[in-house]
Design an enzyme around this catalytic site. Sequence first.
Site, PDB file in Angstrom:
ATOM      1  N   CYS A 388      -9.859  11.155  45.386  1.00 36.15           N
ATOM      2  CA  CYS A 388     -10.887  10.928  44.383  1.00 36.15           C
ATOM      3  C   CYS A 388     -10.261  10.721  43.014  1.00 36.15           C
ATOM      4  O   CYS A 388     -10.355  11.593  42.131  1.00 36.15           O
ATOM      5  CB  CYS A 388     -11.821  12.127  44.329  1.00 36.15           C
ATOM      6  SG  CYS A 388     -13.179  11.879  45.406  1.00 36.15           S
ATOM      7  N   TYR A 417      11.461  12.996  46.906  1.00 38.82           N
ATOM      8  CA  TYR A 417      10.389  13.330  45.960  1.00 38.82           C
ATOM      9  C   TYR A 417       9.020  12.884  46.473  1.00 38.82           C
ATOM     10  O   TYR A 417       8.153  12.491  45.698  1.00 38.82           O
ATOM     11  CB  TYR A 417      10.697  12.753  44.567  1.00 38.82           C
ATOM     12  CG  TYR A 417      12.081  13.150  44.098  1.00 38.82           C
ATOM     13  CD1 TYR A 417      12.387  14.475  43.813  1.00 38.82           C
ATOM     14  CD2 TYR A 417      13.109  12.206  43.988  1.00 38.82           C
ATOM     15  CE1 TYR A 417      13.662  14.852  43.425  1.00 38.82           C
ATOM     16  CE2 TYR A 417      14.397  12.577  43.597  1.00 38.82           C
ATOM     17  CZ  TYR A 417      14.654  13.897  43.319  1.00 38.82           C
ATOM     18  OH  TYR A 417      15.924  14.271  42.936  1.00 38.82           O
TER      19      TYR A 417
HETATM   20  C1  PLP Z   1      20.346  19.027  38.092  1.00 41.46           C
HETATM   21  C2  PLP Z   1      20.033  17.922  39.021  1.00 41.46           C
HETATM   22  N1  PLP Z   1      20.948  17.578  39.931  1.00 41.46           N
HETATM   23  C3  PLP Z   1      20.702  16.583  40.830  1.00 41.46           C
HETATM   24  C4  PLP Z   1      19.526  15.889  40.817  1.00 41.46           C
HETATM   25  C5  PLP Z   1      19.315  14.806  41.830  1.00 41.46           C
HETATM   26  O1  PLP Z   1      19.122  13.582  41.235  1.00 41.46           O
HETATM   27  P1  PLP Z   1      18.934  12.287  42.108  1.00 41.46           P
HETATM   28  O2  PLP Z   1      17.871  12.565  43.104  1.00 41.46           O
HETATM   29  O3  PLP Z   1      18.536  11.242  41.137  1.00 41.46           O
HETATM   30  O4  PLP Z   1      20.240  11.985  42.744  1.00 41.46           O
HETATM   31  C6  PLP Z   1      18.538  16.205  39.870  1.00 41.46           C
HETATM   32  C7  PLP Z   1      17.278  15.475  39.826  1.00 41.46           C
HETATM   33  O5  PLP Z   1      16.432  15.634  39.014  1.00 41.46           O
HETATM   34  C8  PLP Z   1      18.810  17.256  38.949  1.00 41.46           C
HETATM   35  O6  PLP Z   1      17.917  17.612  38.028  1.00 41.46           O
END
Ligand code: PLP
Length: 465
Positions: A388, A417
């Site tokens: 929604c 993610y």
């Molecule tokens: C401290 C830290 N390490 C590693 C990562 C992993 O980053 P990515 O998924 O872009 O490789 C992040 C992602 O936000 C992070 O904040």
Amino acid sequence: MVSTNPPGTQYSGTKYLPASNDPQISPNQQLLPLTAKVNSQDCLEIGGCDVTTLIKQFGSPLYILDETTLRTACRQYRDTFQRYYEGESQVLYASKAWSCLTVCAIAASEGLGIDVVSAGELYTALTAGVKPDLIYFHGNNKSLAELVFALEASCNIVVDNWHELKTLVALATEKSLSSVPVMLRLTPGIECHTHEYIRTGHLDSKFGFDPNDLDELFAFVTKQTVLNCIGVHAHIGSQIFERQPHRDLAGVMVQWLNKAKEYDLSINQLNVGGGLGIKYTESDDPPSIEEWGQPICEVVQEACKAANLPLPKLLCEPGRSLIATACVTAYTIGSSKVVPDIRTYVAVDGGMSDNPRPITYQSLYVSVVANRMSATATETVAIAGKHCESGDILIKHAHLPQTEPGHILVVMGTGAYNYSMASNYNRVPRPAAVIVANGEANLILQRETLQDLIEKDCLPERLKS
Ligand SMILES: Cc1ncc(COP(=O)(O)O)c(C=O)c1O
């Protein structure tokens, strides 16, 4: 029957298949997982499993994780650092991308350590059997309970700020601990927003110590016998396509190591974080894992040589580029709505609850119709979620063949993610996830049930009828 299209026709699905099955192919440069194929029914197969059959077996929507692609990415990271770095190296999987027992266990079985940012991620990694000395605990506001948990687990703690540092000293003293392994996270003045980066004196970031505090920080840490400062850490951003920012970062971090020498600190770990981008759309052109890692190794080596420093253990902690391409999300198409002269909406049985990235970051994705892989794309539609929220649009411009309710839509590159950021918005249960390899599919996350959704609800006695 596989439909044969005249040369030059735009195909909806087959053009996204990996260009070859060369094991050197970098997963982050592909749209579909490395094992993706089209079978004789013109259906998408991943890990030897027909996606439409998986949906019948496990329900819809479904996250489908390809073990080969994930393991290939792990090995490429590990091999790159072993090949180009003369010292010791350690790749960590940033489990915030997707934290679950199976993914942590696979990363660990490939020799990777795990970066965690909460008690929940730490608990998951430990339960998956990851050795505590290969776990690094991040976070800008770890609770007291989380710090106690980290100390009890004997993992490495990446200290983010003065409050945490002082709390940790007090806790370790209270528990009569010594040599608690800590790293210091600093903000290096290199800021990256996907395709652009800047060097600044001060970063507007909630994470990490100000590098201008370095002297004070090292002077403080060197006096704390309860702590063992093993290294420095920085992370400059995510979905990065340029290579220069990490080269610059590596150079800056070696300067920090040089400064540590003045304080008699034998810091011997340098963690350059994660951040390598992946191909979400056809126009995305990230460097390969090897192209990203090689210059980092070279810069650290050259800078250490120039400063007469021993080579530190070199760490990196990728998330997205390790797992995003390994997973797709399969949905079932339902209703559609034609808004004359404007657009057609085609709705699927999931949306922002299983993939919040489009509504949160305007992230772009590409999709195929899993049961019509060779059909010609004939229309451009918006893929709408079921929530929604008008903004719950997974893909604004999807080029697809004609679809009907019941067809299976596959969105690519959803390993990072997505599940980890999923919610129960509108009380929609989270989908199941399966891992596929060699024609076999195994459940790795159960689909939530309606009962799961109310499991934590409490109804005060006086309101019960
Ligand atoms: C401290 C830290 N390490 C590693 C990562 C992993 O980053 P990515 O998924 O872009 O490789 C992040 C992602 O936000 C992070 O904040």
